[in-house]
Scaffold this motif. Structure first.
Motif, PDB file in Angstrom:
ATOM      1  N   VAL A  74      47.696  46.365  52.712  1.00 23.83           N
ATOM      2  CA  VAL A  74      48.269  45.278  51.923  1.00 23.83           C
ATOM      3  C   VAL A  74      47.232  44.169  51.812  1.00 23.83           C
ATOM      4  O   VAL A  74      46.617  43.797  52.817  1.00 23.83           O
ATOM      5  CB  VAL A  74      49.564  44.734  52.566  1.00 23.83           C
ATOM      6  CG1 VAL A  74      50.147  43.605  51.743  1.00 23.83           C
ATOM      7  CG2 VAL A  74      50.589  45.845  52.763  1.00 23.83           C
ATOM      8  N   MET A  75      47.052  43.636  50.594  1.00 24.56           N
ATOM      9  CA  MET A  75      46.066  42.576  50.368  1.00 24.56           C
ATOM     10  C   MET A  75      46.687  41.490  49.502  1.00 24.56           C
ATOM     11  O   MET A  75      47.741  41.704  48.893  1.00 24.56           O
ATOM     12  CB  MET A  75      44.850  43.126  49.640  1.00 24.56           C
ATOM     13  CG  MET A  75      44.131  44.210  50.368  1.00 24.56           C
ATOM     14  SD  MET A  75      42.745  44.850  49.430  1.00 24.56           S
ATOM     15  CE  MET A  75      43.456  45.171  47.858  1.00 24.56           C
ATOM     16  N   HIS A  76      46.008  40.357  49.442  1.00 23.71           N
ATOM     17  CA  HIS A  76      46.405  39.295  48.521  1.00 23.71           C
ATOM     18  C   HIS A  76      45.150  38.643  47.963  1.00 23.71           C
ATOM     19  O   HIS A  76      44.068  38.752  48.527  1.00 23.71           O
ATOM     20  CB  HIS A  76      47.314  38.259  49.206  1.00 23.71           C
ATOM     21  CG  HIS A  76      46.608  37.418  50.215  1.00 23.71           C
ATOM     22  ND1 HIS A  76      46.131  36.163  49.924  1.00 23.71           N
ATOM     23  CD2 HIS A  76      46.289  37.650  51.510  1.00 23.71           C
ATOM     24  CE1 HIS A  76      45.548  35.658  51.007  1.00 23.71           C
ATOM     25  NE2 HIS A  76      45.629  36.541  51.969  1.00 23.71           N
ATOM     26  N   ARG A  77      45.317  37.946  46.829  1.00 20.90           N
ATOM     27  CA  ARG A  77      44.192  37.244  46.208  1.00 20.90           C
ATOM     28  C   ARG A  77      43.729  36.131  47.128  1.00 20.90           C
ATOM     29  O   ARG A  77      44.536  35.450  47.749  1.00 20.90           O
ATOM     30  CB  ARG A  77      44.610  36.640  44.880  1.00 20.90           C
ATOM     31  CG  ARG A  77      44.881  37.654  43.830  1.00 20.90           C
ATOM     32  CD  ARG A  77      45.391  36.961  42.571  1.00 20.90           C
ATOM     33  NE  ARG A  77      45.825  37.954  41.626  1.00 20.90           N
ATOM     34  CZ  ARG A  77      45.321  38.088  40.413  1.00 20.90           C
ATOM     35  NH1 ARG A  77      44.410  37.256  39.989  1.00 20.90           N
ATOM     36  NH2 ARG A  77      45.744  39.040  39.625  1.00 20.90           N
ATOM     37  N   ALA A  78      42.426  35.946  47.185  1.00 21.73           N
ATOM     38  CA  ALA A  78      41.849  34.912  48.042  1.00 21.73           C
ATOM     39  C   ALA A  78      40.839  34.114  47.226  1.00 21.73           C
ATOM     40  O   ALA A  78      39.880  34.688  46.702  1.00 21.73           O
ATOM     41  CB  ALA A  78      41.174  35.544  49.250  1.00 21.73           C
ATOM     42  N   PRO A  79      41.049  32.818  47.091  1.00 23.25           N
ATOM     43  CA  PRO A  79      40.084  32.024  46.328  1.00 23.25           C
ATOM     44  C   PRO A  79      38.740  31.949  47.044  1.00 23.25           C
ATOM     45  O   PRO A  79      38.645  32.226  48.234  1.00 23.25           O
ATOM     46  CB  PRO A  79      40.747  30.652  46.243  1.00 23.25           C
ATOM     47  CG  PRO A  79      41.670  30.597  47.410  1.00 23.25           C
ATOM     48  CD  PRO A  79      42.109  32.012  47.667  1.00 23.25           C
ATOM     49  N   GLY A  80      37.730  31.586  46.308  1.00 17.77           N
ATOM     50  CA  GLY A  80      36.406  31.420  46.893  1.00 17.77           C
ATOM     51  C   GLY A  80      35.393  32.365  46.287  1.00 17.77           C
ATOM     52  O   GLY A  80      35.744  33.322  45.600  1.00 17.77           O
ATOM     53  N   PRO A  81      34.120  32.091  46.560  1.00 17.84           N
ATOM     54  CA  PRO A  81      33.064  32.950  46.020  1.00 17.84           C
ATOM     55  C   PRO A  81      33.048  34.310  46.721  1.00 17.84           C
ATOM     56  O   PRO A  81      33.416  34.431  47.885  1.00 17.84           O
ATOM     57  CB  PRO A  81      31.777  32.166  46.316  1.00 17.84           C
ATOM     58  CG  PRO A  81      32.129  31.280  47.463  1.00 17.84           C
ATOM     59  CD  PRO A  81      33.584  30.963  47.336  1.00 17.84           C
ATOM     60  N   ILE A  82      32.602  35.307  46.000  1.00 19.04           N
ATOM     61  CA  ILE A  82      32.529  36.670  46.537  1.00 19.04           C
ATOM     62  C   ILE A  82      31.236  36.820  47.317  1.00 19.04           C
ATOM     63  O   ILE A  82      30.163  36.474  46.832  1.00 19.04           O
ATOM     64  CB  ILE A  82      32.602  37.699  45.401  1.00 19.04           C
ATOM     65  CG1 ILE A  82      33.939  37.585  44.671  1.00 19.04           C
ATOM     66  CG2 ILE A  82      32.390  39.115  45.930  1.00 19.04           C
ATOM     67  CD1 ILE A  82      34.018  38.380  43.386  1.00 19.04           C
ATOM     68  N   GLY A  83      31.339  37.337  48.527  1.00 19.14           N
ATOM     69  CA  GLY A  83      30.177  37.596  49.365  1.00 19.14           C
ATOM     70  C   GLY A  83      30.081  39.071  49.703  1.00 19.14           C
ATOM     71  O   GLY A  83      31.035  39.832  49.516  1.00 19.14           O
ATOM     72  N   ARG A  84      28.936  39.470  50.227  1.00 19.64           N
ATOM     73  CA  ARG A  84      28.739  40.866  50.611  1.00 19.64           C
ATOM     74  C   ARG A  84      29.782  41.250  51.658  1.00 19.64           C
ATOM     75  O   ARG A  84      30.031  40.530  52.603  1.00 19.64           O
ATOM     76  CB  ARG A  84      27.348  41.101  51.175  1.00 19.64           C
ATOM     77  CG  ARG A  84      27.120  42.591  51.494  1.00 19.64           C
ATOM     78  CD  ARG A  84      25.812  42.913  52.155  1.00 19.64           C
ATOM     79  NE  ARG A  84      24.671  42.499  51.373  1.00 19.64           N
ATOM     80  CZ  ARG A  84      23.851  41.508  51.743  1.00 19.64           C
ATOM     81  NH1 ARG A  84      24.067  40.836  52.840  1.00 19.64           N
ATOM     82  NH2 ARG A  84      22.821  41.201  51.003  1.00 19.64           N
TER      83      ARG A  84
END
Length: 189
Positions: free
Chosen positions: A65-75
């Motif tokens: 289960v996941m949810h949207r997370a704000p912020g820049p995408i990192g490796r």
């Protein structure tokens, strides 16, 4: 006759639904309100929470289960996007992968033959770290073409996405994905 029996038993069934201890027993509306007190908050929470969560239906990533997370995408971040590709199916599908190689990072694909005279596997490296191996043929026997980097680094505005799963369908086959198509995700379970 069956319909008549069902209609005749309806008041008894209603009494049980209203909290009676059994057929023919008096209704106990207080039991019904206790049940409402438990079921309604749970139902309302599920109604509110489900649009904010994504269920993962693939073994290629370690999340359920996941949810949207704000912020820049990192490796290493989980990312989700719509994939329109004939191998994925006739309609676009929502796909979740890991961000493995970022814009400007060096990428190398080395093709290694499995058997002489047959197409080989593509070994993908970012900063010398193995990200995954593409296969010439899918599990269903269809021929797969692997992505061949045209430049020695990931282009600006793009991210190589994938997973460690050997049968994962990811950037090994369709190349890096534009950052503006990606949504950063966080694992809940």
């Amino acid at each position: 006759k069956r319909l008549w029996r069902e209609a005749r038993d309806l008041p008894l069934r209603a009494a049980v639904a209203l909290g009676a201890s059994g057929l023919g027993q008096p209704a106990r509306p207080a039991q019904l309100f206790k049940a409402y007190g438990i079921v309604l908050p749970i139902g309302l929470f599920a109604w509110w929470a489900m649009p904010h969560m994504t269920l993962v239906m693939t073994p290629s990533i370690d999340a359920w289960v996941m949810h949207r997370a704000p912020g820049p995408i990192g490796r290493g971040d989980l990312v989700s996007f719509m994939l329109a590709d004939p191998v994925a199916g006739p309609k676009p599908v929502n796909v979740t992968k890991y961000a493995l190689c970022m814009p400007g990072e060096p990428i190398v694909m080395i093709e290694k033959a499995v058997r002489l005279g047959q197409p080989g596997n593509g070994w993908y490296y970012c900063h010398g770290r193995l990200m995954g191996i593409s296969k010439p043929v899918g599990r269903d026997g269809k021929a797969l073409t692997h992505w061949r980097p045209g430049v020695p680094h990931i282009p600006e505005g793009m991210i190589f996405v994938g997973s460690k799963h050997p049968d994962g369908y990811d950037s090994r086959y369709y190349g890096p994905v534009a950052i503006d198509r990606l949504t950063r995700m966080e694992q809940l379970l």
